[in-house]
Design a protein around this motif. Structure first.
Motif, PDB file in Angstrom:
ATOM      1  N   ALA A  16       1.141  -1.435  -0.129  1.00  0.00           N
ATOM      2  CA  ALA A  16      -0.186   0.207  -0.123  1.00  0.00           C
ATOM      3  C   ALA A  16       0.830   1.210  -0.023  1.00  0.00           C
ATOM      4  O   ALA A  16       1.719   1.356   0.741  1.00  0.00           O
ATOM      5  CB  ALA A  16      -0.796  -0.145   1.263  1.00  0.00           C
ATOM      6  N   ALA A  64      -2.739  -2.594   3.591  1.00  0.00           N
ATOM      7  CA  ALA A  64      -1.895  -3.375   2.617  1.00  0.00           C
ATOM      8  C   ALA A  64      -2.578  -5.050   3.346  1.00  0.00           C
ATOM      9  O   ALA A  64      -2.991  -6.041   2.178  1.00  0.00           O
ATOM     10  CB  ALA A  64      -0.508  -3.706   2.727  1.00  0.00           C
ATOM     11  N   THR A  67      -6.664  -5.714   3.249  1.00  0.00           N
ATOM     12  CA  THR A  67      -6.194  -6.371   1.028  1.00  0.00           C
ATOM     13  C   THR A  67      -5.755  -7.905   1.320  1.00  0.00           C
ATOM     14  O   THR A  67      -6.650  -8.904   0.765  1.00  0.00           O
ATOM     15  CB  THR A  67      -5.841  -5.742   0.636  1.00  0.00           C
ATOM     16  N   ILE A 351      -2.964   4.035  -0.750  1.00  0.00           N
ATOM     17  CA  ILE A 351      -4.003   4.708   0.719  1.00  0.00           C
ATOM     18  C   ILE A 351      -5.248   5.720   0.691  1.00  0.00           C
ATOM     19  O   ILE A 351      -3.915   6.644  -0.083  1.00  0.00           O
ATOM     20  CB  ILE A 351      -3.197   4.232   1.458  1.00  0.00           C
TER      21      ILE A 351
END
Length: 362
Positions: A16, A64, A67, A351
């Protein structure tokens, strides 16, 4: 130190980064255009990502990790270990990993801890989390690596401003008793601590307000010493002295030759250093990843970030043998030779500025 890691594999990776780009090539600012172009040609860094001030490295790692857990279809409570590698903790205390445990929904039986390492941090974190799984009844681990290195820089430091960017990465580890062994080599030399340092901010040289006001000279000294000092010549000398030996020792421990490796991914310090290393170690260019252009040096996140950016399809269908290495601040260094794949293609997300920050009160 040398170690053999048994029965643990990398199950996935996710990065991210902030959406905000800054490029001295496009906006030279304190440089002339010619100077900016020369810096780009030497370092390989065209632009960096800069995180807004209201967010922290932990927030990128949380994004991160969330996800990655969804992509792997892992229930958060199935994660037994969380290792957060960063030199930018949210608070002096508690450990950021404890707050991450709650935010991510991990079980209260999970072991969660912070590791304060920079350039070598991904390798150390991966080894540490792997050994925690091996020495317990744990099955799954998350290694979260993130730093906001851009915040440590003096606004007029021409030597560091073009180099550092912000990123966070999550790596998932899975216990698998049938998985092939991995091989790790580590080293430390504290005499190098002086060459990459932020001298103020800890207990040795605190920045916290005092009852008696500081003088303007003391305030200026604290301001300067709260920013990064980097001795580039010393870093280059250290790298060429230590890292080729690290590569040789790692290959010897794994009992393989360099041509058995499918890819080598080292800490993305800068293009000039990485090219010198590649030539000294005699590694073919097509088996050696250099990925500096879009993100710069992202400290502990640089190795998995480079994988997420450039090797997404590389691990998707086959098992590849790779060397992953880190070296720098400390001095600290380490490398792991391991098999990766098939796994879901590692990816990068951005992000958003309205991402909910990690907080003490949740």
């Amino acid at each position: 130190m040398k170690a053999v890691i048994k029965s643990v594999k990398i199950a996935g990776m996710q990065a991210a980064v902030p959406p905000h780009r800054h490029s001295y090539v496009e906006t030279p600012d304190i440089f002339t255009q010619e100077e900016a172009d020369k810096i780009y040609a030497s370092t390989g860094i065209h632009s960096r990502r800069i995180l807004p001030k209201h967010l922290c490295a932990s927030d990128m790692c949380i994004a991160a990790a969330e996800t990655l857990l969804k992509r792997l279809n892992w229930a958060p409570e199935s994660v037994d270990v969380l290792v957060y590698v960063s030199q930018d903790p949210d608070y002096a205390l508690p450990a950021t990993a404890c707050l991450m445990q709650h935010r991510l929904g991990l079980s209260q039986d999970a072991a969660c801890l912070d590791v304060s390492l920079g350039c070598s941090g991904f390798v150390y974190g991966t080894w540490l989390a792997s050994q925690m799984l091996n020495g317990s009844d744990g099955q799954r681990a998350l290694v979260l690596c993130g730093d906001t290195s851009s915040r440590h820089l003096l606004p007029d430091d021409r030597g560091t401003l073009p180099l550092f960017g912000d990123a966070g990465v999550a790596t998932a580890l899975q216990f698998d008793e049938n998985w092939t062994d991995s091989y790790a080599v580590f080293g430390t030399d504290g005499t190098g601590g002086q060459h990459i340092a932020v001298k103020a901010g800890g207990r040795r040289n605190p920045t916290m307000p005092e009852l008696e006001a500081r003088s303007s000279e003391e305030e200026q000294k604290l301001y300067t010493e709260s920013r990064l000092y980097l001795n580039g010549a010393a870093v280059f000398s250290f790298t060429l002295k230590v890292v080729p030996k690290l590569i040789r020792e790692s290959l010897a421990l794994a009992n393989i030759e360099a041509d058995s490796l499918d890819m080598v991914v080292m800490h993305q310090a800068n293009q000039f250093i990485l090219e010198h290393l590649r030539k000294k170690a005699k590694i073919p260019a097509d088996k050696y990843l250099i990925d500096m252009a879009d993100f710069g040096n992202t400290s502990s996140a640089s190795v998995p970030l480079a994988i997420c950016h450039k090797l997404g399809d590389f691990f998707e269908t086959d098992t590849k043998k790779v060397m992953l290495g880190g070296f720098g601040v400390g001095w600290s260094w380490g490398a792991i030779i391991t098999d990766i794949g098939p796994i879901l293609a590692p990816q990068i997300i951005e992000i958003s500025d309205d991402f909910e920050p990690l907080t003490l009160v949740q």
